[in-house]
Design a protein around this motif. Structure first.
Motif, short mmCIF file in Angstrom:
data_model
loop_
_atom_site.label_atom_id
_atom_site.label_comp_id
_atom_site.label_asym_id
_atom_site.label_seq_id
_atom_site.Cartn_x
_atom_site.Cartn_y
_atom_site.Cartn_z
N LEU A 1 0.82 -1.21 0.00
CA LEU A 1 0.00 0.00 0.00
C LEU A 1 0.86 1.26 0.00
O LEU A 1 0.48 2.28 -0.59
CB LEU A 1 -0.93 -0.01 1.21
CG LEU A 1 -2.16 0.90 1.12
CD1 LEU A 1 -3.04 0.50 -0.05
CD2 LEU A 1 -2.96 0.87 2.40
N LEU A 2 2.03 1.21 0.64
CA LEU A 2 2.92 2.37 0.64
C LEU A 2 3.31 2.78 -0.78
O LEU A 2 3.52 3.96 -1.07
CB LEU A 2 4.19 2.07 1.44
CG LEU A 2 4.08 1.94 2.95
CD1 LEU A 2 5.45 1.68 3.56
CD2 LEU A 2 3.46 3.18 3.58
N LEU A 3 3.41 1.80 -1.68
CA LEU A 3 3.86 2.09 -3.04
C LEU A 3 2.84 2.89 -3.84
O LEU A 3 3.15 3.37 -4.92
CB LEU A 3 4.17 0.78 -3.78
CG LEU A 3 5.29 -0.07 -3.15
CD1 LEU A 3 5.55 -1.31 -3.98
CD2 LEU A 3 6.56 0.75 -2.98
N GLY B 1 6.14 9.70 -3.78
CA GLY B 1 7.47 9.71 -3.19
C GLY B 1 7.98 8.36 -2.76
O GLY B 1 9.14 8.24 -2.37
N VAL B 2 7.13 7.31 -2.79
CA VAL B 2 7.54 5.96 -2.38
C VAL B 2 7.62 5.08 -3.62
O VAL B 2 6.65 4.99 -4.38
CB VAL B 2 6.55 5.36 -1.37
CG1 VAL B 2 7.05 4.00 -0.88
CG2 VAL B 2 6.34 6.30 -0.20
N SER B 3 8.75 4.41 -3.83
CA SER B 3 8.96 3.65 -5.06
C SER B 3 9.61 2.32 -4.77
O SER B 3 10.37 2.16 -3.81
CB SER B 3 9.86 4.44 -6.04
OG SER B 3 9.27 5.68 -6.38
N ASN B 4 9.28 1.36 -5.62
CA ASN B 4 9.96 0.06 -5.66
C ASN B 4 9.58 -0.60 -6.97
O ASN B 4 8.42 -0.95 -7.17
CB ASN B 4 9.55 -0.82 -4.48
CG ASN B 4 10.21 -2.19 -4.54
OD1 ASN B 4 11.13 -2.42 -5.32
ND2 ASN B 4 9.72 -3.12 -3.74
N ASN B 5 10.54 -0.75 -7.86
CA ASN B 5 10.26 -1.33 -9.17
C ASN B 5 10.45 -2.84 -9.17
O ASN B 5 10.82 -3.42 -10.18
CB ASN B 5 11.18 -0.70 -10.23
CG ASN B 5 10.81 0.75 -10.49
OD1 ASN B 5 10.04 1.35 -9.76
ND2 ASN B 5 11.37 1.32 -11.53
N ASN B 6 10.19 -3.49 -8.04
CA ASN B 6 10.38 -4.93 -7.93
C ASN B 6 9.27 -5.49 -7.06
O ASN B 6 9.33 -5.39 -5.83
CB ASN B 6 11.75 -5.23 -7.32
CG ASN B 6 12.08 -6.71 -7.31
OD1 ASN B 6 11.22 -7.55 -7.53
ND2 ASN B 6 13.33 -7.02 -7.05
#
Length: 819
Positions: free
Chosen positions: A142-144, A148-153
């Motif tokens: 949910l943070l993604l 400003g919050v990212s994770n491409n995996n």
């Protein structure tokens, strides 16, 4: 054309559903002066009402987003009258103590979200966390969707916030700092996040400019509160990826409460869907519990415990990756031999004693221990061909490599072991005087880490060994070379390191007025002293001070506006991984990375379609010095450990959330970031986490004529990250970017039983909640990539970036239930 169809699909999914109702829930346990439960208390809110049961528990549904006065009355006690104002869908716990001699009438409206808004903290609904689909469903998923919050995996639960890396985020559970494993190199090895969503009561998140009471990290704070149970309840969640089971209960005298949760996860469904054919067994499990005993109404003791076992056995077989252009397609074909066996075992325990001296003074003592044993063993031989692809339609060899431009092999060997024991003891205090609040803490930490790192890589191309670039140049096969054979990479180190830390903070907060406006002040300072010693290490000692301040004003305007400014110095004293350089050697003199942080924020609350909405906007700037440069490969971070850079990050975050569909909360996020560093005064280049643009949406809906059929849509778009560089290469020579990351996860849930639909007979009677559904991850089957594999073309001697693609479209079945 494909993009047009995708947009049409999103459009129809969005308009097909509609819902209604705006309510919130208040619940808790009613106690008397002796801390004993009070039964048969009448609880009324307008026309709605209920009665507390034999253990004092009650639950009442009230209208949301308006002032609602609730009256608690009993024949032998004085009544309690208190107003509330809760958000739609919010569940608020209120545990009143009924007095036999003094009538209690509150004059302050309880609005649980306002204090968080003042501090610039985003609060997330735990029920939303449990429902939203994702390959790694949970809090981090949910943070993604936040700006400003990212994770491409999607196989990883780690995240980057406003240009920071994965090591720059604080995570607390019930005031206790929690840790992640050290050695994990890829997302598919990670397994389970520490946070068990079945146990969660509140989730607060700050992306920067946070107060001094939060620790010494550069990027963000995730503050989790676990439940204090007030009745017996069982929750279960089952899917093709695994399952979870939690049980909670409270004793008859309400003094002892316990909640225990177990989880099991098998990532085979996701890993088997990738382009590399493997025999894989990624199995992860944990058991977690939170226990509280109330010795009196002034003192309680709680224990948080966790045990996890993560096993990852990986035996790759073959892989073919097609890339290039339509006119010049290229393929990489790899045949593998060997296997990888990883094991991560962690034990965590923490005691917290809380003493309520009086209504104004609260004292806490917290002691915790974290122990992890980790091992990574792998020997993998990869033989590859790089060449042109047959594109003749109808040819029996369509898609196969016809002409090889590069042929070679590489052997990767690893024997990595780590044993870490981290012990903390902390005192915290909270004292209120009128509108002033004083908070303080003193904390001691001991980190004892034993580590052996053995990794080497040998690369052979067209029959000759590729030597590391640091050695004399090898011109084979064009010129003979008679020097000794050397591995392309070779890291060998054994470390025994002890780090002792003393941390403290003091901060002051005050609520006041400025003219006709309400204002809030906060100012505080942190101090952090640490020393590093160990075998073969010269002992060092360093100290840093971190002043921070916040100011919030709410003008008395017709429009509901709130303005915030936060500034401060944020230091990050090095953790063990930051002390270890690229050769695995501990560098005890590494300084704390330093960031001057300024955040300007605005909250604009308004009504649209006669429903509540809020637009949150934040501008931020971070100027960093003594930066420790690093490389990022999948989720593994390798630091230089030399403080040889300066950096800067600035951007804009925007989030619009509200009831786009009545009775549900959805939001849309936008973020712009520029994140760059200057290493050894050579000029600014992009940092590995320079995620320029980010769009995300979380959408919830349900069918108007079938309100039990609910839909959840999770959309993320990120522009490409820097694609990295070959081993030993100069990052200034490799500033290409990966393709943009595009992902949509969709979930459909049919609810048979919930709070509004209960059954007094039949097979559904035991259930408080029951639902069945299916989920589609990566619904548009987009080929996203996280890193590149670098392969040498023998003919031209260039190194070609081969994308490592993530998971394609995957289907999952899921059922949730509550007893």
């Amino acid at each position: 054309m494909k993009t047009k169809h995708n947009l049409l699909l999103i459009f129809f999914l969005s308009i097909f559903f509609i819902g209604h109702s705006q309510t919130a829930t208040i619940k808790g346990v009613i106690l008397d002066e002796d801390n004993l439960p009070v039964s048969d208390v009448s609880i009324k809110a307008g026309a709605n009402g209920t009665i507390s049961n034999k253990v004092g528990f009650y639950e009442l549904e009230i209208p949301a987003n308006q002032d609602v006065t609730i009256e608690f009355s009993h024949i032998t006690f004085k009544k309690i009258v208190i107003p509330f104002n809760l958000k739609n869908g919010e569940t608020f716990e209120f545990n009143p103590v009924m007095n036999s001699s003094v009538e209690q009438i509150a004059t302050v409206v309880v609005n649980s979200s306002r204090n968080k808004e003042i501090e610039g903290i985003t609060s997330l609904n735990p029920e939303t966390i449990r429902k939203i689909p994702g390959a790694n469903a949970g809090v981090e998923n949910l943070l993604l969707t936040l700006p400003g919050v990212s994770n491409n995996n999607e196989l990883s639960t780690q995240y980057s916030v406003r240009g920071g890396n994965y090591d720059e985020n604080l995570v607390y559970v019930n005031d206790i700092e929690v840790y992640r494993p050290f050695l994990i190199r890829s997302g598919q090895q990670e397994g389970l996040s520490f946070v068990n969503t079945d146990l969660v009561q509140n989730v607060d998140f700050s992306a920067g400019g946070f107060q001094a009471k939060y620790g010494d990290k550069l990027s963000s704070v995730l503050d989790i509160t676990y439940k204090n149970p007030y009745q017996f309840e069982v929750n279960a969640d089952l899917s093709l990826l695994g399952g979870s089971l939690s049980i909670e209960n409270v004793s008859k005298d309400s003094k002892f409460s316990a909640i225990v949760g177990g989880r099991f996860r098998d990532n085979s469904l996701l890993v088997d869907a990738r382009e590399t054919e493997t025999n894989v067994n990624p199995v992860f499990a944990d058991l977690q519990g939170y226990f509280t005993y109330k010795f009196s109404n002034k003192f309680q003791l709680s224990f948080l415990g966790n045990a996890s076992i993560n096993n990852y056995n990986f035996e790759p077989q073959n892989r073919q990756t097609n890339f290039g252009t339509l006119s010049e397609p290229i393929a990489l074909v790899v045949i593998y031999e060997g296997e990888e066996k990883d094991k991560y075992q962690t034990l965590f325990g923490a005691f917290k004693g809380t003493y309520f001296a009086n209504d104004d003074l609260t004292l806490k003592l917290i002691a915790s221990t974290y122990h992890t044993t980790e091992e990574e063993y792998f020997d993998i031989l990869a033989q590859y061909r790089l060449g042109e692809v047959n594109t003749n339609i109808g040819d029996e060899n369509l898609g196969e490599v016809e002409f090889s431009e590069g042929i070679g092999s590489q052997i990767n060997h690893g024997r990595n072991d780590l044993d870490a024991l981290i012990t903390n003891i902390e005192h915290k205090g909270d004292f209120r005087v009128n509108d002033n609040r004083f908070e303080w803490s003193v904390k001691y930490t001991n980190e004892d880490i034993r580590d052996r790192l053995v990794e080497w890589e040998v690369i052979d191309s067209a029959g000759f060994s590729i030597r590391p670039p640091t050695f004399p140049r090898n011109e084979q096969p064009y010129e003979p070379f008679t020097g000794p054979l050397e591995p392309f990479q070779n890291v060998r180190a054994t470390n025994s390191t002890q780090i002792n830390r003393i941390q403290a903070y003091a901060q002051w907060s005050k609520r006041s007025t400025l003219g006709t406006s309400d204002v809030w002040y906060n100012a505080g300072v942190r101090v952090h002293n640490w020393s590093v010693k160990g075998d073969g290490i010269e002992s060092t000692n360093q100290t840093v001070f971190s002043p921070r301040a916040q100011f919030t004003i709410k003008p008395y305007w017709e429009k509901d506006m709130l303005f915030r400014i936060a500034a401060g110095l944020y230091y990050q004293p090095p953790f063990y991984r930051e002390l270890r350089d690229r050769n695995g050697v501990i560098q005890p003199n590494v300084k704390a990375q330093k960031s001057f942080h300024v955040v300007l924020g605005n909250d604009f609350s308004f009504k649209m379609w006669d429903r509540p909405f809020k637009l949150t906007t934040e501008l931020y700037y971070k100027g960093l010095t003594d930066v420790n440069p690093y490389t990022l490969e999948n989720v593994r971070i390798r630091y230089r450990a030399d403080n040889s850079a300066v950096a800067r990050a600035y951007g804009l975050d925007m989030r619009l959330n509200g009831e786009f569909v009545p009775g549900t909360e959805s939001w849309f996020s936008f973020g712009y970031l520029k994140n760059e560093e200057n290493i050894e005064d050579r000029g600014y280049i992009s940092r590995p986490t320079d995620q320029r643009l980010k769009f995300a949406a979380l959408f919830q809906d349900y069918v108007p004529n079938v309100p039990n059929l609910k839909m959840y849509l999770n959309l993320v778009f990120n522009t490409g990250l820097p694609g990295g560089s070959p081993s030993y290469a100069d990052p200034y020579d490799f500033q290409n970017r990966l393709p943009s990351y595009k992902r949509a996860d969709f979930g459909l849930q049919f609810v048979l039983v919930d709070d509004k639909k209960q059954f007094k007979s039949g097979w559904k009677k035991p259930f408080k909640q029951l639902s069945f559904g299916f989920e589609i991850y990566n619904i548009f089957d987009v080929q996203n990539s996280i890193t590149n594999t670098w392969v040498r073309d023998v003919d031209s001697k260039r190194q070609i970036a081969i994308p490592n693609f993530l998971t394609p479209r995957v289907f999952n079945l899921r059922t949730t239930m509550k007893f």
